[in-house]
Write an enzyme that holds these catalytic residues in place. Structure first.
Site, PDB file in Angstrom:
ATOM      1  N   CYS A 104     -54.657 -75.905 -49.349  1.00  0.00           N
ATOM      2  CA  CYS A 104     -55.559 -76.362 -50.407  1.00  0.00           C
ATOM      3  C   CYS A 104     -56.849 -75.540 -50.416  1.00  0.00           C
ATOM      4  O   CYS A 104     -57.344 -75.150 -51.476  1.00  0.00           O
ATOM      5  CB  CYS A 104     -55.877 -77.834 -50.169  1.00  0.00           C
ATOM      6  N   CYS A 198     -54.752 -83.742 -48.660  1.00  0.00           N
ATOM      7  CA  CYS A 198     -55.838 -83.077 -49.383  1.00  0.00           C
ATOM      8  C   CYS A 198     -55.848 -83.433 -50.853  1.00  0.00           C
ATOM      9  O   CYS A 198     -54.859 -83.240 -51.557  1.00  0.00           O
ATOM     10  CB  CYS A 198     -55.678 -81.563 -49.213  1.00  0.00           C
TER      11      CYS A 198
END
Length: 350
Positions: A104, A198
């Site tokens: 991410c 995330c």
């Protein structure tokens, strides 16, 4: 497009709706930067998810108003699905354990978001990560607070971008950050720690994955004896070293091996069998021109203390030989390498 102010260095701050990024923006404004806050919307809430993106976005917008900086929200939902979530699911399907936070950061926060905002003419990009940079600004270093150090999650960033990144919390502890937020009356001063996947939030992993990977009954087998102990709903839902959710009487049992082809989960009562001095890794990424070689320190988990190892390479690939055994090494996870707390490279555990 945010307007440019003369004679001021312009910095884009990734606001997450949490206390760390809020204080980062506040500190940069105090230092005289022209600060603009950006929120990256990467997941849409549903009735089944504990996704807090709408709450986070509103909190980020409100704290930007408190600090007195412009605020913009960017829709990166499709980018997230394609670059991060797809990787997340496919890695589990292969029987490995992904690290969505690392991907991410590389693909979204310091990837698409970074590229979009820097294209607007900003001089720097800032986040609320607990990490530092070397004096020359070319490398990332571990934070002085080892319990909060987040340099591990930055182990795959594009090295060309590091010089443009600012970590305003590089010399602050979490306690100090909270105190600053409270003193300034920021609405994020008591915001909970981010947990879970995330940008998605805290979820029941097995339940969440079952929407994308169909449950498939398989056998739970004792590693030492090949004795069948019970059944499971899919090896994809487990990781090496896992103890919870095995649901076999007479334990505790630990996952020691997964066979994706036969959908067999191997378990053991002997924790020591999950220890190893030698870790094979691939997909090597380096920040240093000298590459990975010789004696280094490493982390195979974000909150782990530095562990000494030596890097070796042969015809079969790269290996990290540790001075002391490492426990529960999971294929698919990131192994990050340091030299005197300077992040110099990483790999993916096989």
């Amino acid at each position: 497009m945010p307007s440019q102010k003369k004679n001021k260095r312009r910095v884009a701050v990734a606001l997450s709706g949490g206390v760390d990024s809020s204080v980062s923006a506040l500190l940069l404004k105090r230092q005289g930067f022209d600060v603009v806050g950006f929120y990256a919307k990467c997941w849409l809430p549903s009735e089944n998810d504990k996704c807090t993106s709408d709450v986070d976005e509103k909190r980020a917008m409100m704290v930007a108003k408190q600090i007195g900086i412009p605020f913009y929200s960017l829709d990166l939902v499709e980018d997230y699905k394609e670059r991060v979530f797809k990787y997340f699911v496919e890695t589990y399907k292969r029987g490995e354990t992904p690290n969505p936070d690392v991907v991410c950061n590389k693909e979204l926060k310091f990837g698409i978001l970074f590229d979009k905002v820097m294209g607007l003419g900003f001089d720097y990009f800032a986040t609320g990560h607990y990490a530092r940079k070397t004096k020359d600004g070319k490398f990332i270093k571990a934070h002085k607070d080892s319990k909060k150090d987040q340099s591990y999650f930055l182990a795959r960033l594009d090295k060309e971008k590091i010089s443009k990144i600012i970590f305003p919390l590089s010399d602050l502890t979490k306690k100090e950050v909270r105190e600053i937020a409270k003193k300034e009356g920021l609405i994020t001063s008591e915001a909970p720690e981010s947990q879970g996947i995330c940008f998605i939030g805290e979820v029941n992993l097995r339940e969440f994955l079952s929407r994308y990977i169909k449950p498939q009954k398989g056998l739970v087998v004792e590693y030492e004896t090949n004795k069948v102990l019970g059944e499971h709903q899919g090896v994809f839902y487990y990781t090496i070293g896992q103890r919870k959710d095995i649901r076999i009487p007479g334990g505790p049992y630990y996952v020691i091996k997964k066979d994706v082809n036969t959908n067999t989960l191997y378990v053991t009562k002997d924790k020591d069998k999950l220890l190893t001095n030698k870790i094979k890794f691939n997909d090597v990424y380096v920040f240093s021109e000298n590459g990975l070689s010789g004696k280094l320190e490493a982390k195979i988990r974000s909150q782990q203390e530095f562990k000494r190892c030596e890097i070796k390479k042969d015809k079969n690939g790269f290996f990290a030989i540790f001075d002391e055994p490492q426990w529960g090494v999971a294929p698919g996870q990131v192994i990050a390498f340091y030299k005197q707390k300077k992040l110099i490279g990483s790999g993916i555990i096989e």
